[in-house]
Design a protein around this motif. Sequence first.
Motif, short mmCIF file in Angstrom:
data_model
loop_
_atom_site.label_atom_id
_atom_site.label_comp_id
_atom_site.label_asym_id
_atom_site.label_seq_id
_atom_site.Cartn_x
_atom_site.Cartn_y
_atom_site.Cartn_z
N UNK A 337 0.68 -1.42 0.16
CA UNK A 337 -0.24 0.01 -0.14
C UNK A 337 0.88 1.22 0.01
N UNK A 338 2.11 1.12 0.71
CA UNK A 338 2.93 2.48 0.75
C UNK A 338 3.39 2.44 -0.51
N UNK A 361 -0.93 2.78 6.60
CA UNK A 361 -1.48 2.04 8.11
C UNK A 361 -2.95 1.99 8.44
N UNK A 362 -3.42 3.24 7.94
CA UNK A 362 -4.65 3.73 7.99
C UNK A 362 -5.70 3.12 6.96
N UNK A 458 -12.96 1.49 13.10
CA UNK A 458 -11.76 0.62 13.66
C UNK A 458 -10.78 0.34 12.39
N UNK A 459 -9.41 0.35 12.81
CA UNK A 459 -8.45 0.29 11.90
C UNK A 459 -7.48 -1.00 12.79
N UNK A 460 -7.38 -2.16 11.94
CA UNK A 460 -6.32 -2.94 12.76
C UNK A 460 -4.79 -2.47 12.81
N UNK A 644 -11.77 -3.10 6.00
CA UNK A 644 -11.76 -1.84 5.35
C UNK A 644 -12.93 -1.20 5.91
N UNK A 645 -13.96 -1.94 6.18
CA UNK A 645 -15.37 -1.35 6.65
C UNK A 645 -15.59 -0.82 7.96
N UNK A 646 -16.19 0.13 8.17
CA UNK A 646 -16.41 1.00 9.43
C UNK A 646 -17.52 0.49 9.97
#
Length: 649
Positions: A337-338, A361-362, A458-460, A644-646
Amino acid sequence: MKNKNVSNRRIVSVGQILVWVVIFAAAVFFFNNPGSKPAVLDYSDFKQKVSVGEVSNLTVAPGVISGLYKNEKGEFAKFKTVRMEDPKLVEELAAGKIKFKAEQDNSWIGNILFNLMWIVLLIGFWWFVFIRPQRSDGKSAMNFARSKAKMQDPSKQTVTFKDVAGCEEAKEELEDVIKFLKNPKKFQKLGGKLPKGVLLYGAPGTGKTLLAKAVAGEAGVAFFSASASEFVEMFVGVGAARVRDLFDQAKKNSPAIIFIDELDAVGRRRFAGIGGGHDEREQTLNQLLIELDGFESKQGIILMASTNRPDVLDPALIRPGRFDRHISVPAPDLKGREEILAVHAKKVKLAPEVDLKMVAKGTPGFVGADLANVINEAAILAARADKEAVSTADLDEAVERVIAGPQKKSRIISQKEQHIIAAHECGHTIVARLTNHSDPVHKVTIIPRGQALGYTLQLPLEDKFLTSKSEILDKICILLAGRAAEQIVFGEITSGASDDLNKATAYARKMVVELGMSDKIGPIALPNGDDSEVFLGRDLSRHKTYSEELARNIDAEIVDLMKSSYERAQEIILTNRAAFDVLVKTLLEKEVVEANEIDAILGLKPAAQETPAPKGADSAPKPAQEAAQEQQPKAPKAERPEAKQAELF
């Protein structure tokens, strides 16, 4: 200038066609006009007119006599009659002083010229309508059976592997294809053969089409791109003809790469419908199978195809010998992703404080298309605010826009509903923060976004590929916490938890039916059929493989899981009611509460460990629970990853 010339050619062609149509219509009118046709008289009537002097200007030919005669109106009009053997005719004409002249028989010449004129007109019309456009720009009425694939000039292919990031394993697999196209003798001397087909599969937006373009750019060969839906038309046999034409074009320009996007449009399993009819799509598929591995297989041609659903493709199409390589293009990990963000950020001016690693990361679960959209949305937001560069705040807002949609600042919500929404979201937040196997809470807000009136994000902390039983139970508990909070605070429930209930029920059913995570049902997997069978014919022929008693036990186990998780969520909220009320009040005042403030309000108290959990739903993982983990599917489905879902209200 080129478009103007093409338009001029089209105008000239249309004008020429209209001229020919006018000439054709005029000729038909001239030869079929009743006013120009002479009257036909019997020879006896002609003799009677001669005797009374009612004919003139006669032309006597060997087979016909023509001239003028006086009709019933007393006017002279054209006539003709068949000439008979009459030796006294000349004497009678002379006696009546009737002018006449003799003429040779040239009727056969006129007939030939008349027939030739129609042939010339038809040939000219055919040439201008069908043949000439085909020679000029290929857009004629007879070209519907030709392939619509577009050939890319090798010298103009600028996309290379430098423009592709986040899928290093897939790039390594494709490098062999590039080396083979560049130097086939290196592999052929050891007996190797050029792979006939390469199938790229993965979730939408992972970069399958971009990988195909990069292969063509690296190899420097002719590249034909087409969509699978372009082959099938309303005319029978057109799809198969287009497949033949596409491979013929590639053979003339070999070595070449053919890329077919969305292969499942023509590559679905055959005989899947009612009656197993042989329709146009199946004819197209059969021709594709022949071209890939028939008696006249083409040399120096590689077929690349992409699909989101490899599980629905025909087994004969994806077997070795046709598609020799199946390459998975998964969602990128943190490092990927980076790298993808860095590729898309090359054309965007970023502020010095922007850290793409933090953005990566987010954004767990984001695919390449999502990340490209994040960079683009951030650039738009910065330009809208007249900024000199894209800041971290712009990127954070762009991430939330991709997850939940744009903010609905103009939406007017009453104070009572705002209180309900705040309590609902704080229920999610409290339970998510105080359970041991849930992802960290990033923020909670009651600002409407998209279709959501509020959400808990929420983000792992890291990418996950396996899910334990405890983690799924915590997910169900968090999803039901919104309704539990409404019940505790207001003594009444609303319709805001409908989406939460659907997701929680789906998790519970998956645990019991597919993952073998139920103590009562046991470690078995039962056919669900929700998305594994996609054809009507197989839906009708499917038989239930388990008894009614087992079905009742499954339903009872799902209900027990939902009830126990709901009670667990209520217990966590009641145990931390004081902190819950403070969080609701703070959320109503600020509309957005970040993670550090949430921890400050809760005092970082691990309440979930102090709360006795229902049987089968222990907050602390046991070794047996850790071993029961969700397996990865063989083929990625066309859906957005759950990470990815909130949690949306």
